[in-house]
Structure formats: C-alpha cells, structure tokens
Scaffold this active site. Structure first.
Site, PDB file in Angstrom:
ATOM      1  N   HIS A   1       0.833  -1.205   0.000  1.00 55.84           N
ATOM      2  CA  HIS A   1       0.000   0.000   0.000  1.00 55.84           C
ATOM      3  C   HIS A   1       0.863   1.247   0.000  1.00 55.84           C
ATOM      4  CE1 HIS A   1      -3.469  -2.260   2.103  1.00 55.84           C
ATOM      5  NE2 HIS A   1      -3.502  -2.393   0.806  1.00 55.84           N
TER       6      HIS A   1
ATOM      7  N   CYS B   1      -2.074  -3.172 -19.761  1.00 55.98           N
ATOM      8  CA  CYS B   1      -2.167  -2.284 -18.593  1.00 55.98           C
ATOM      9  C   CYS B   1      -1.123  -2.582 -17.521  1.00 55.98           C
ATOM     10  CB  CYS B   1      -3.566  -2.326 -17.989  1.00 55.98           C
ATOM     11  SG  CYS B   1      -4.012  -3.949 -17.373  1.00 55.98           S
TER      12      CYS B   1
HETATM   13  C1  PEP Z   1      -0.690  -6.888 -14.190  1.00 54.93           C
HETATM   14  O1  PEP Z   1      -0.583  -7.989 -13.657  1.00 54.93           O
HETATM   15  O2  PEP Z   1       0.032  -6.495 -15.130  1.00 54.93           O
HETATM   16  C2  PEP Z   1      -1.715  -5.943 -13.705  1.00 54.93           C
HETATM   17  C3  PEP Z   1      -1.963  -4.815 -14.334  1.00 54.93           C
HETATM   18  O3  PEP Z   1      -2.375  -6.268 -12.566  1.00 54.93           O
HETATM   19  P1  PEP Z   1      -1.759  -6.039 -11.080  1.00 54.93           P
HETATM   20  O4  PEP Z   1      -0.474  -5.290 -11.237  1.00 54.93           O
HETATM   21  O5  PEP Z   1      -2.779  -5.313 -10.326  1.00 54.93           O
HETATM   22  O6  PEP Z   1      -1.564  -7.456 -10.634  1.00 54.93           O
END
Ligand code: PEP
Ligand code: MG
Length: 582
Positions: A197, A513
C-alpha cells in the site's frame, strides 16, 4: 564520502535534500506479575493508553489536508475502529485481572490470540487484517512503554522538516500520509514490496520513493545531502557540486517537460504514418482522476478496485461500491471506465500472506486470488457486480476480470454476471445491458489460448506484471530474483503477440495495462507487435505519447516481424537494439 546505492524505485521523480532518519525499533515487551491491589491502577493505565492512541490518530486525521483522497483517511478510520473495539479496548483489561499481569503483557497475549484467529481464516480478505492489528497494537505498546518512534541518533530530534528525504525501515500508509503533510521530499525504506500500500500511495501522492535499499540507515547520516531518483531506484550520497548542479537542472527539465506535456494534453497519440493509439490511465484511488484529466488520458483502462477493500474492518457493501463507482463515472465526464473486479489474494499482500494458509505460504502467487477467490466467495463478488452494473447506467463502463486461466471458470463467472443482470431487470433497476466484459491476460495459458477466450469476451487487457512473473517463474516482488524480471524476454513477447493476434482475429480490442505499458523503452516494440491501447499511471503518459508521436508504425512492424521469427537468440538481441528510442 560520495557513494551510490541501488534499491527498487517505486515512485518516480528526482529529489535532492537532507536525510532524516526514522527508527521504529522493535519493542521489548516486559512481563511481570502484579499484586491484586494494583490491578485497578494497571487497568486505568491501559485505558489511558487507549485514549491517548485514539487522540494521536484523531490528530493525524486533523492534519490531513482537505484535498487528500478519502481512501487515505479510511486507513486511519479503520485503526480508530479497532481502538474502539472491545477486542482491544476491553479484553486486555480482563486479562490483566485474570492473569494478574502488567498491561503490556496482557496486550501481547491478546494480540497473539487475535493473530492466531486471523491466521486460521480461510478468507484472504480477512487475513489481511492482521497487519492492521499489529499496527494498532504497536501504537498502544509504545504509549504504555513510553517509547515513541524516534528520529535519528537523537530521540529528541524533531519531526522531519519540509524538503527532507525520510529514511526508515518501513512506513505504514497512515505514516506516509502524515509525512507527506509534513512536506517530505521523498522517502526510502529498507524493506517492503513494490505492490505494498505504501508504494502505491507514494505513486498516487506523487512522492518520489525507493524501497528495498538495504541498510540505508547505517550508511546514511542525518542531514547529509543526497540525490534520489525514484524511477531508477538509486541514491547518490554526499554528491559533489557538479552532480548537484546536473540533477537540479534535470529536475527543472523534468518539471518543464511535465508542464509542456500538460499543454499538449489534447494532442492525440498518432504515429508519424498516421495510426492513432489509445492512451488510457490506471487508477487505484479515486483521487487519481484529477491527473487523468490533467494529462489528457482518454479514459481508465484499469481501475484496481481491490484497494477499496483493503485496510478496513469489513468489505464495502453494494451500496457503498455503487456510490464510489458512480462517483468515478461522474468525474470522468463521459470517458470510458474499465472496472477490474477485485484481485484480492496472494500477491497483493505477499508479506502478510507468507504467514498464511499452507497453499498460500508455499506459493502465494499461484493460490486463491482474483476470480478464483470470487467464485469461492460469491458473497464478496456479487455485490461488486451488482454495484458495477447499477453504476453502468450513468456512463460508459467495462468490466474487466483478472487472472483468467481456464475457460470453464470464465463461463461460471459469466453465468453469475448474467444472474445479477436478470435480478436487476426483475427489480426494474437500470443498467447497461450491453456492458462490455473483458479479461486480463496474466497467465501464459490464457495468452496461448486467447483466441478461445475471446469467444466469450468483448476485449482483452494484457497484465504484463503477472504475465512476466508466471512466464519466467519469477516472484515479481522478490528482490533476490528481480534481475531476471525481463519484459523483453522472447517468451514474454511471443505471448503478448499471441494475445494481440487473437484480438485481430475476432476484431475485438486488446490493451496492455501492466507496468510495461508505462515504460518508453518498450513502447516501440509493443507498437510493432500491433498494440493499439496502452494503459498506465497518468504521470507516465506524456513520455509514452512522445515516443508514439515520433515513431513510424510500418517500419516497427517490419522490424517486429523479423524479431519474432528469428530462431537465434544473439540475432534476437541485435534486433532489439533497433527498437531503442533516443
Ligand atoms: C498486471 O498484472 O500487469 C496488472 C496490471 O495487474 P496487477 O499489477 O494489479 O496485478
Ligand atoms: Mg495482475
């Protein structure tokens, strides 16, 4: 002596300033027996400590500036709720009486009992509450022991001044907010994970930060000047005048570039040969939306909703979630919002989960998380789906499902969503019946069979943070193996290519993403692979736009075809050089 040290950069920006060292020494908890006649006094001492702990938290709340995101104040509210709860406010009083022991020891016994209960819980959401218990217990213990966390070699030393770079072992989210309010220029922690966090808050609050800088407190001295680069994750201690001049100038340039990029926020991302690329933003806190508009992102490609569920005593209900999602939609002025359903579990709280159930302890990232958890705990999942669907009546929304690995699992999830829609229709509650449902490609199996997943989905979003971790068998938060975490590994590129090709086959959108989308070093190869939608933290968007606007897609496509066909690793590496952007 000038020296450089490397950690993990988790929040970008250059900071130059004097060091302020903060110690949270581990506490020695004394145990002693008390004659019966002293028990009432000991209980009064305990209650006074609880009252003071509450006052300290209320003081922190008062100090939080008005424009601080509400999510942050919620961390503190959670701790206040715990201080008011009888498990901490009353039970230790009974232990003092029953065991005729001192207050510190009674609190320790109660803490151990609570933590055992949390450890045994099946529900990963509830298990994460253990850290909060420890944080609150620690606050009370420090008051009882009259041992505030102290600063520098001299415990009497004052709080960090505005412009100081804070160096400590670890920071709680509440302390991070407080330190931001005190005007720290940046912070360094010796431990912690990039998905903690605290790291995520640092990015949202715009504080340059480095974690995992081992033994930083031993090597640095209070008030010595350092240069910190929160992107590269290094510090330069005792820099000479030339370095100082250079980095002051670099910081000014960065600021000017940022102002420039805001000026260009309405300029689209278009390659030199006329291909338009969609640039979206990732958000964790509702306050991030301000930056989304400032920087000109076209919408939200990833809203990590699990942050709504963390650091609270109970998960948010349907109504609270509905209000939050609708609030985000209202602020987006018609821009698309991609809401990812909760990705709670294993890797989000890895430090905590190391102490959890046997499967999580042995291999947390492969455990019960995201939609696996949602299928097992529909009571956690269904209110969220209901809230998202209800919010979809107020603006453009997509649902994004994390951690897909198996089509049967996806079909079950889709059935659940369909059931919720049927219920809403029966109640006459409005929602977008055509809401797009997409899936995250984070597991190699899903990338390889993306063309099969797309029969059931409207879009894909490639989550390279996890895709790389699972493809290369590297725990993404383990510093020991971080050097192997390579977005340009040919296996990773082939999996990304397969996912993009699947989108072309079905004529459905595919975005990316993960952090790879935010790094200009990878933009050109992703363009060459055919990626048309990038989603990232808003602050990275101008740099990515600049690369796109200065690239020619047709030549990148030719280069990518070459690199994807080579059977020779040396040739692969040579080809990679052609993608460099200078
Ligand atoms: C990822 O795994 O690339 C993603 C965007 O999800 P997180 O970073 O929240 O696991
Ligand atoms: Mg992920």
């Amino acid at each position: 002596m000038t020296f450089a040290q490397l950690g993990t950069g988790v929040s970008k920006g250059i900071a130059i300033g004097p060091v302020h060292i903060l110690y949270h020494d581990s506490l020695e908890i004394p145990e002693y027996a008390l004659p019966e006649k002293f028990i009432p006094d000991e209980q009064t001492r305990y209650t006074a400590a609880i009252i003071l702990a509450r006052k300290q938290l209320h003081d922190i709340l008062k100090q939080i500036p008005a424009n601080t995101p509400p999510d942050i104040a919620e961390f503190i509210d959670t701790h206040l709720l715990m201080l008011n709860d009888s498990t901490l406010a009353k039970v230790p009083l009974q232990i003092i009486a029953k065991q005729q022991c001192n207050a510190e020891w009674a609190l320790k016994l109660q803490r151990d009992a609570l933590v055992r209960v949390f450890d045994e819980m099946e529900d990963p959401y509830l298990r994460t509450r253990k850290d909060d218990v420890d944080h609150v217990v620690n606050t009370i213990q420090r008051i009882l022991l009259n041992s505030p966390m102290h600063h520098g070699a001299n415990p009497e030393q004052e709080q960090p001044h505005s412009g100081h770079i804070l160096v400590t072992d670890d920071l709680s989210p509440a302390d991070t907010v407080l330190m931001q309010h005190q005007g720290i220029a940046a912070f360094i922690t010796e431990s912690g994970g990039p998905t903690s966090h605290t790291a995520i808050l640092a990015r949202s609050l715009g504080i340059p930060a480095i974690i995992g800088l081992h033994r930083a407190r031993e090597r640095l001295r209070d008030d010595e000047t350092i240069i910190l680069d929160g992107q590269q994750g290094w510090i330069l201690a005792n820099p000479d005048d030339r370095s100082l001049q250079f980095y002051h100038q670099k910081r000014r340039q960065e600021h000017l570039r940022y102002l420039d990029s805001i000026k260009n926020k309405d300029q689209p991302a278009v390659t030199l040969d006329g291909h338009t690329i969609k640039l979206m933003a990732n958000i964790e806190l509702t306050s991030d939306i301000h930056a989304v508009h400032e920087i000109g992102a076209q919408g939200i490609g990833l809203y990590r909703t699990e942050f709504l569920f963390m650091n609270r005593t109970s998960p948010p209900g349907e109504e609270e979630q509905f209000k939050t999602y609708k609030g985000v939609i209202d602020k987006l002025d018609g821009k698309l919002l991609t809401i990812r359903t909760i990705d709670l579990g294993a890797d989000k709280q890895v430090d905590r989960n190391r102490h959890q159930s046997s499967s999580a302890t042995t291999n947390p990232a492969l455990g019960l998380r995201a939609i696996r958890l949602c299928l097992k705990e529909p009571a956690l999942f269904l209110p969220q789906i209901c809230a998202i669907l209800r919010a979809s009546a107020y603006g453009p929304v997509r649902i994004l499902l994390p951690m897909l690995s198996n089509i049967n699992e996806l079909k079950l999830i889709l059935e659940l969503i369909k059931d919720v829609k049927t219920k809403l229709s029966a109640q006459g509650i409005p929602y977008d019946n055509d809401i797009a449902i997409g899936g995250m490609i984070e597991v190699p199996a899903a990338a390889i069979t993306a063309r099969m997943f797309l029969e059931y989905l409207d879009f894909l979003s490639i989550g390279t943070n996890d895709l790389i971790q699972y493809t290369l068998a590297i725990d993404r938060i383990d510093e020991e193996v971080n050097y192997l975490y390579d977005p340009l590994n040919p296996a990773v590129l082939h999996l990304i290519a397969l996912s993009i090709e699947a989108g072309k086959l079905w004529d459905k959108p595919v975005g990316l993403c993960g952090e790879m989308a935010a790094d200009p070093r990878f933009t050109r190869i992703l363009l060459g692979l055919g990626l048309t939608e990038f989603s990232m933290h808003a602050s990275n968007l101008p740099a990515i736009k600049q690369v796109i606007n200065n690239s020619t897609l047709s030549s990148l496509t030719t280069l990518t075809n070459e690199i994807m066909q080579t059977t020779n690793y040396e040739e692969f590496l040579t080809c990679l050089n052609h993608f460099q952007y200078t």
